[in-house]
Motif scaffolding. Structure first.
Motif, PDB file in Angstrom:
ATOM      1  N   GLN A 105       0.959  -1.184  -0.147  1.00  0.00           N
ATOM      2  CA  GLN A 105      -0.094   0.048  -0.044  1.00  0.00           C
ATOM      3  C   GLN A 105       1.110   1.337  -0.083  1.00  0.00           C
ATOM      4  O   GLN A 105       0.516   2.469  -0.500  1.00  0.00           O
ATOM      5  CB  GLN A 105      -0.794  -0.110   1.220  1.00  0.00           C
ATOM      6  N   GLU A 106       1.942   1.234   0.798  1.00  0.00           N
ATOM      7  CA  GLU A 106       2.755   2.322   0.928  1.00  0.00           C
ATOM      8  C   GLU A 106       3.822   2.529  -0.285  1.00  0.00           C
ATOM      9  O   GLU A 106       4.451   3.453  -0.468  1.00  0.00           O
ATOM     10  CB  GLU A 106       3.721   2.446   2.318  1.00  0.00           C
ATOM     11  N   GLY A 107       3.967   1.315  -0.965  1.00  0.00           N
ATOM     12  CA  GLY A 107       4.899   1.281  -2.121  1.00  0.00           C
ATOM     13  C   GLY A 107       6.463   1.318  -1.598  1.00  0.00           C
ATOM     14  O   GLY A 107       7.315   1.635  -2.551  1.00  0.00           O
ATOM     15  N   ASN A 108       6.674   0.462  -0.544  1.00  0.00           N
ATOM     16  CA  ASN A 108       8.015   0.362  -0.426  1.00  0.00           C
ATOM     17  C   ASN A 108       8.588  -0.968   0.160  1.00  0.00           C
ATOM     18  O   ASN A 108       7.554  -1.755   0.762  1.00  0.00           O
ATOM     19  CB  ASN A 108       8.527   1.322   0.601  1.00  0.00           C
ATOM     20  N   ILE A 109       9.826  -1.330   0.131  1.00  0.00           N
ATOM     21  CA  ILE A 109      10.459  -2.624   0.809  1.00  0.00           C
ATOM     22  C   ILE A 109      11.438  -2.313   1.897  1.00  0.00           C
ATOM     23  O   ILE A 109      12.063  -1.257   1.663  1.00  0.00           O
ATOM     24  CB  ILE A 109      10.909  -3.472  -0.208  1.00  0.00           C
ATOM     25  N   GLN A 110      11.137  -2.811   3.039  1.00  0.00           N
ATOM     26  CA  GLN A 110      11.914  -2.770   4.226  1.00  0.00           C
ATOM     27  C   GLN A 110      12.906  -4.154   4.551  1.00  0.00           C
ATOM     28  O   GLN A 110      12.397  -5.123   4.513  1.00  0.00           O
ATOM     29  CB  GLN A 110      11.448  -2.268   5.681  1.00  0.00           C
ATOM     30  N   CYS A 111      13.977  -3.888   4.825  1.00  0.00           N
ATOM     31  CA  CYS A 111      14.962  -5.080   5.007  1.00  0.00           C
ATOM     32  C   CYS A 111      15.746  -4.634   6.437  1.00  0.00           C
ATOM     33  O   CYS A 111      16.284  -3.414   6.603  1.00  0.00           O
ATOM     34  CB  CYS A 111      15.964  -5.490   3.876  1.00  0.00           C
ATOM     35  N   ASN A 112      15.893  -5.464   7.386  1.00  0.00           N
ATOM     36  CA  ASN A 112      16.846  -5.276   8.628  1.00  0.00           C
ATOM     37  C   ASN A 112      18.363  -5.488   8.499  1.00  0.00           C
ATOM     38  O   ASN A 112      18.946  -5.461   9.451  1.00  0.00           O
ATOM     39  CB  ASN A 112      16.145  -6.177   9.890  1.00  0.00           C
ATOM     40  N   CYS A 113      18.890  -5.756   7.215  1.00  0.00           N
ATOM     41  CA  CYS A 113      20.232  -5.808   7.115  1.00  0.00           C
ATOM     42  C   CYS A 113      20.809  -4.525   7.044  1.00  0.00           C
ATOM     43  O   CYS A 113      20.009  -3.452   6.774  1.00  0.00           O
ATOM     44  CB  CYS A 113      20.488  -6.601   5.646  1.00  0.00           C
ATOM     45  N   PRO A 114      22.078  -4.226   7.268  1.00  0.00           N
ATOM     46  CA  PRO A 114      22.776  -2.993   7.038  1.00  0.00           C
ATOM     47  C   PRO A 114      22.636  -2.244   5.920  1.00  0.00           C
ATOM     48  O   PRO A 114      23.093  -0.907   5.546  1.00  0.00           O
ATOM     49  CB  PRO A 114      24.140  -3.226   7.800  1.00  0.00           C
ATOM     50  N   GLN A 115      22.637  -3.023   4.626  1.00  0.00           N
ATOM     51  CA  GLN A 115      22.966  -2.428   3.238  1.00  0.00           C
ATOM     52  C   GLN A 115      21.836  -1.386   3.086  1.00  0.00           C
ATOM     53  O   GLN A 115      20.624  -1.754   3.209  1.00  0.00           O
ATOM     54  CB  GLN A 115      23.063  -3.537   2.480  1.00  0.00           C
ATOM     55  N   GLU A 116      22.367  -0.438   2.488  1.00  0.00           N
ATOM     56  CA  GLU A 116      21.341   0.764   2.022  1.00  0.00           C
ATOM     57  C   GLU A 116      20.755   0.417   0.525  1.00  0.00           C
ATOM     58  O   GLU A 116      21.530  -0.147  -0.138  1.00  0.00           O
ATOM     59  CB  GLU A 116      21.847   2.247   1.965  1.00  0.00           C
ATOM     60  N   ASP A 117      19.502   1.067   0.434  1.00  0.00           N
ATOM     61  CA  ASP A 117      18.925   0.903  -1.009  1.00  0.00           C
ATOM     62  C   ASP A 117      18.844  -0.541  -1.254  1.00  0.00           C
ATOM     63  O   ASP A 117      18.345  -1.314  -0.490  1.00  0.00           O
ATOM     64  CB  ASP A 117      19.765   1.496  -2.136  1.00  0.00           C
ATOM     65  N   TRP A 118      19.019  -1.118  -2.391  1.00  0.00           N
ATOM     66  CA  TRP A 118      18.781  -2.385  -2.976  1.00  0.00           C
ATOM     67  C   TRP A 118      19.737  -3.595  -2.230  1.00  0.00           C
ATOM     68  O   TRP A 118      21.080  -3.257  -2.660  1.00  0.00           O
ATOM     69  CB  TRP A 118      18.864  -2.501  -4.414  1.00  0.00           C
ATOM     70  N   CYS A 119      19.617  -4.491  -1.638  1.00  0.00           N
ATOM     71  CA  CYS A 119      20.136  -5.643  -1.229  1.00  0.00           C
ATOM     72  C   CYS A 119      19.620  -6.957  -1.802  1.00  0.00           C
ATOM     73  O   CYS A 119      18.643  -6.852  -2.361  1.00  0.00           O
ATOM     74  CB  CYS A 119      20.199  -5.594   0.475  1.00  0.00           C
ATOM     75  N   ARG A 120      20.608  -7.963  -1.893  1.00  0.00           N
ATOM     76  CA  ARG A 120      20.308  -9.268  -2.267  1.00  0.00           C
ATOM     77  C   ARG A 120      19.013  -9.608  -1.550  1.00  0.00           C
ATOM     78  O   ARG A 120      18.065 -10.302  -2.293  1.00  0.00           O
ATOM     79  CB  ARG A 120      21.380 -10.091  -2.026  1.00  0.00           C
ATOM     80  N   HIS A 121      18.372  -9.272  -0.507  1.00  0.00           N
ATOM     81  CA  HIS A 121      17.414  -9.949   0.422  1.00  0.00           C
ATOM     82  C   HIS A 121      15.956  -9.306  -0.234  1.00  0.00           C
ATOM     83  O   HIS A 121      15.104 -10.014  -0.643  1.00  0.00           O
ATOM     84  CB  HIS A 121      17.314  -9.514   1.656  1.00  0.00           C
ATOM     85  N   LYS A 122      16.126  -7.951  -0.566  1.00  0.00           N
ATOM     86  CA  LYS A 122      14.812  -7.428  -1.327  1.00  0.00           C
ATOM     87  C   LYS A 122      14.622  -7.809  -2.456  1.00  0.00           C
ATOM     88  O   LYS A 122      13.494  -8.257  -2.961  1.00  0.00           O
ATOM     89  CB  LYS A 122      15.252  -5.938  -1.179  1.00  0.00           C
ATOM     90  N   ILE A 123      15.721  -8.167  -3.178  1.00  0.00           N
ATOM     91  CA  ILE A 123      15.690  -8.499  -4.787  1.00  0.00           C
ATOM     92  C   ILE A 123      15.096 -10.075  -4.782  1.00  0.00           C
ATOM     93  O   ILE A 123      14.375 -10.110  -5.404  1.00  0.00           O
ATOM     94  CB  ILE A 123      17.103  -8.328  -5.476  1.00  0.00           C
ATOM     95  N   SER A 124      15.687 -10.759  -3.897  1.00  0.00           N
ATOM     96  CA  SER A 124      15.464 -12.008  -3.897  1.00  0.00           C
ATOM     97  C   SER A 124      13.838 -12.224  -3.495  1.00  0.00           C
ATOM     98  O   SER A 124      13.123 -13.090  -4.085  1.00  0.00           O
ATOM     99  CB  SER A 124      16.037 -13.120  -2.795  1.00  0.00           C
ATOM    100  N   VAL A 125      13.201 -11.491  -2.638  1.00  0.00           N
ATOM    101  CA  VAL A 125      11.797 -11.289  -2.327  1.00  0.00           C
ATOM    102  C   VAL A 125      10.874 -11.228  -3.716  1.00  0.00           C
ATOM    103  O   VAL A 125      10.153 -11.749  -4.004  1.00  0.00           O
ATOM    104  CB  VAL A 125      11.522 -10.503  -1.193  1.00  0.00           C
TER     105      VAL A 125
END
Length: 533
Positions: free
Chosen positions: A79-99
């Motif tokens: 709904q808000e149009g964003n993705i959050q990850c609790n890893c320390p990497q900013e912007d795009w990380c492998r976890h967000k992309i894999s999801v």
């Protein structure tokens, strides 16, 4: 309720595709780090390391876990149009992309998406960076920017800054290790990115006349300025000459072949020719090229020259550098009022180079056009600041009395303060007082214009001014204003005493008391101020 990932993926198809498009533009297959990021994300998808834990329909929030070295939690807020990850990497990380890729596999082929992304790899940036030639650096910029800028696609004005910063972050990874090469590399990519971005904006007919672009440009200009000053303070290596030759071409293209914001483009051009390009042979070579542009423009054979470029003004830059004052003087006869801001920059350029003769010629050529420019081309909110800046330039040259009057006449009400200083300098105190009667302001402003000096030398000319400002306060008809009027009358009393007009003061204050005898509060303040004694 059992979570149906396939149903959720189809429902949120637009969000997933939009995010993957963002990844395509943010990550470049020619950058080793970006390619590694995608590879590791694909590895997580193939090994089913992504676990979809729960979905909250009321907030459209998906909670997932990616099994990495340690479990990592990724939350997708549809709904808000964003993705959050609790890893320390900013912007795009492998976890967000894999999801995202794990969701995308329910919509389309992940392998096809990956192949399409990798197909954009045309060169290896590491190999180009290792060659260290201007052509290689330019090819690196073109490779990164071509990935950011889709041919023919307009750029939203609020994305201009993001595109440039994203390109810089990728290119900065290939900065040379040698300290003496680093500022040259930084300057080169700054100019090359700006030039390429500007070219795309014009070709795609994107909006360049916006506050977003001006803010972006001014920030980049500040960075360029700082980098140039860093370079100018150091000795140059012989091997860097080809890079300065390439910069000369880029800066020329930015000025002559781009459109809009001509003042800002000229500022960059002047900055380079004032600080970086200091060789006489380079200036002669540039002047010859500019003459060729002018000849081609006359014959209509050069379609690259933008119609907003004031070529005579640009030629003046090199008349100043090469001390060709006759050609400069001849070109200055073509000045138009609308070009005042450009010539303002040209005058500062001359002053920074200690070219006193050129500096004086330019300012005196500007003088007849100032009145029209200030009143017809500047917004009222801009005039006060502009007058102050222009006057600071004219203070460094000698003007005849007629030229002084022409200058201050052009300033009008916006030049009261500098004209006041001029009148004090030539000891014309009565005219000083007449000026402030013509353009009334306040007692505090009078003090900034030299009231104390006038009180010391010619206190009698201040009496009409004190009278005017005191009555202005009285006409406001409030106790606070009456108190201020009494303060002004006290100053007037002191001035009258200083110039030996005690009897005049006595008659004057009695007349005031009689005139305003119905104003009881004013009468009380007069008594308190001891003005009647």
């Amino acid at each position: 309720m059992v979570l149906s990932v396939s149903t959720l993926a189809r429902e949120q198809k637009k969000f997933i595709i939009d995010q993957l498009e963002h990844i395509e533009h943010s990550l470049h297959p020619s950058v080793t780090e970006d390619e590694e990021l995608i590879r590791r994300a694909l590895f997580a998808v193939r090994n089913k390391s992504v676990t979809f834990e729960r979905y909250v329909p009321t907030t459209s929030t998906l909670f997932t876990t990616v099994q990495d070295v340690r479990p990592t939690h990724v939350t997708v807020h549809f709904q808000e149009g964003n993705i959050q990850c609790n890893c320390p990497q900013e912007d795009w990380c492998r976890h967000k992309i894999s999801v995202l890729l794990s969701l995308y596999q329910y919509i389309d082929s992940v392998q096809d998406w990956t192949s399409k992304w990798r197909s954009k790899k045309s060169v290896n940036l590491h190999l180009l960076a290792s060659e260290r030639t201007p052509e290689s650096w330019l090819a690196m910029v073109n490779e990164v920017m071509s990935h950011q800028l889709q041919e023919g696609r307009q750029i939203e004005k609020y994305l201009i800054s993001n595109i440039a910063e994203n390109a810089q972050s990728k290119l900065k990874k290939h900065t040379p290790f040698e300290r003496e090469w680093q500022p040259i590399y930084n300057l080169f990519i700054e100019i090359a990115i700006l030039n390429k971005l500007w070219q795309h904006i014009l070709e795609s007919q994107s909006n360049i006349n916006s506050d977003y672009f001006e803010y972006f440009f001014d920030r980049r200009f500040e960075v360029i300025q700082n980098t140039i000053h860093e370079i100018s303070g150091k000795s140059r290596l012989f091997a860097t000459d080809p890079f300065f030759d390439a910069l000369q071409v880029l800066v020329r293209e930015l000025l002559l072949e781009r459109k809009h914001h001509i003042g800002r483009r000229l500022n960059i051009y002047l900055l380079f020719w004032d600080t970086i390009f200091i060789e006489k042979r380079r200036a002669e070579e540039e002047l010859s090229i500019l003459h060729q542009y002018a000849e081609d423009a006359k014959k209509n054979t050069n379609t690259k020259l933008s119609d907003d470029v004031p070529l005579p003004t640009v030629l003046n830059v090199f008349h100043i550098i090469l001390k060709d004052y006759d050609s400069l003087k001849n070109n200055l006869t073509t000045i138009q009022p609308k070009e005042m801001n450009i010539y303002f920059g040209l005058a500062k350029f001359s002053y920074s180079r200690n070219e006193e003769r050129a500096y004086e010629l330019i300012l005196k050529a500007m003088l007849p056009h100032l009145n029209e420019y200030i009143n017809n081309y500047l917004l009222p909110s801009q005039r006060q600041v502009y007058v102050r800046r222009v006057h600071s330039l004219f203070e460094h040259i000698n003007l005849t009395e007629q030229e002084e009057l022409m200058l201050f006449s052009a300033f009008g009400v916006y030049g009261v303060q500098p004209y006041s200083q001029y009148l004090l300098k030539v000891k014309r105190y009565e005219e000083w007082a007449a000026l402030h009667q013509l353009y009334p302001s306040s007692i505090s402003y009078l003090e900034t214009c030299g009231l104390k000096e006038v009180l010391e030398v010619a206190p009698e000319v201040t009496l009409p001014l004190y009278h005017y400002y005191a009555l202005e306060e009285v006409n406001q008809k409030s106790r606070m204003n009456y108190k201020q009027a009494v303060r002004i009358w006290k100053m007037m009393k002191s001035a009258a005493k200083k110039c030996g007009k005690t009897y005049f003061w006595t008659d004057y204050i009695q007349s005031i008391r009689e005139q305003y005898k119905r104003l009881r509060a004013l009468q009380e303040e007069l008594e308190k101020g001891n003005l009647l004694a």
